[in-house]
Write an enzyme that holds these catalytic residues in place. Sequence first.
Site, mmCIF file in Angstrom:
data_model
loop_
_atom_site.group_PDB
_atom_site.id
_atom_site.type_symbol
_atom_site.label_atom_id
_atom_site.label_comp_id
_atom_site.label_asym_id
_atom_site.label_seq_id
_atom_site.Cartn_x
_atom_site.Cartn_y
_atom_site.Cartn_z
ATOM 1 N N LYS A 109 6.951 65.827 -3.960
ATOM 2 C CA LYS A 109 7.760 66.395 -2.816
ATOM 3 C C LYS A 109 9.061 65.596 -2.191
ATOM 4 C CE LYS A 109 3.849 68.564 -0.725
ATOM 5 N NZ LYS A 109 2.856 68.842 0.306
ATOM 6 N N TYR A 141 3.499 78.886 -0.629
ATOM 7 C CA TYR A 141 2.922 78.649 0.686
ATOM 8 C C TYR A 141 2.419 79.914 1.330
ATOM 9 C CZ TYR A 141 3.734 73.554 0.248
ATOM 10 O OH TYR A 141 3.694 72.337 -0.237
ATOM 11 N N ASN A 162 3.579 64.360 2.620
ATOM 12 C CA ASN A 162 2.415 63.504 1.824
ATOM 13 C C ASN A 162 2.727 63.426 0.370
ATOM 14 O OD1 ASN A 162 2.068 66.327 1.274
ATOM 15 N ND2 ASN A 162 -0.017 66.257 2.001
ATOM 16 N N HIS A 175 2.405 67.431 -4.237
ATOM 17 C CA HIS A 175 1.352 68.791 -4.064
ATOM 18 C C HIS A 175 0.623 68.957 -5.358
ATOM 19 C CE1 HIS A 175 0.163 73.002 -3.832
ATOM 20 N NE2 HIS A 175 0.702 73.029 -5.222
ATOM 21 N N GLU A 233 1.085 79.598 -9.148
ATOM 22 C CA GLU A 233 2.233 78.387 -8.734
ATOM 23 C C GLU A 233 2.919 78.151 -9.869
ATOM 24 O OE1 GLU A 233 -0.089 75.247 -7.011
ATOM 25 O OE2 GLU A 233 -0.844 76.582 -5.200
#
Length: 137
Positions: free
Chosen positions: A11, A51, A118, A121, A132
């Site tokens: 990310k 998302y 974080n 993913h 995805e």
Amino acid sequence: MPTEETLVLVKPDGVARGLAGAILARIEAKGYALVDIKLVEPDRDILEQHYAEHEGKPFYEPLLEFMMSGPSVAIRLAGNRVIEGFRSLAGTTDPTTAAPGTIRGDFGRDWGLKVQQNLVHGSDSPESAARELGIWF
Ligand code: DAT
Ligand code: MG
């Protein structure tokens, strides 16, 4: 058992902090295969698809803003039970409490409420992975 594929993202926080290489080293050390890899600056449309399950939640808008704040590294990753295995390597969602030895546990900063920062993913099921991978590749 046939080799499985998953979508991994490093990310924007991981790329901005110069941790993409360190994260890739852990993925490679585990023995997973990089099938395809690219730097992506996703537009809102891609992120809304990615998302979709979180639409309407309090963290949804901040999450999309964060994901548009800089490039991510998108990886088509292959390996034996890689979906489950990569999520184990990544650690639990909140980096504050992710276990030491995991990517989020070792590299995740304590940003208070910014759980979205974080670092990585990973798809959470074969259905998610197929969906995805189709969005990002
Ligand atoms: P994961 O990325 O571990 O699969 P998820 O799919 O539940 O977690 O959530 C997607 C992302 O949304 C997650 O990586 C960070 C953010 N997020 C999840 N729960 C959050 C929360 N309670 N507060 C802020 N951000 C959250
Ligand atoms: Mg998820």
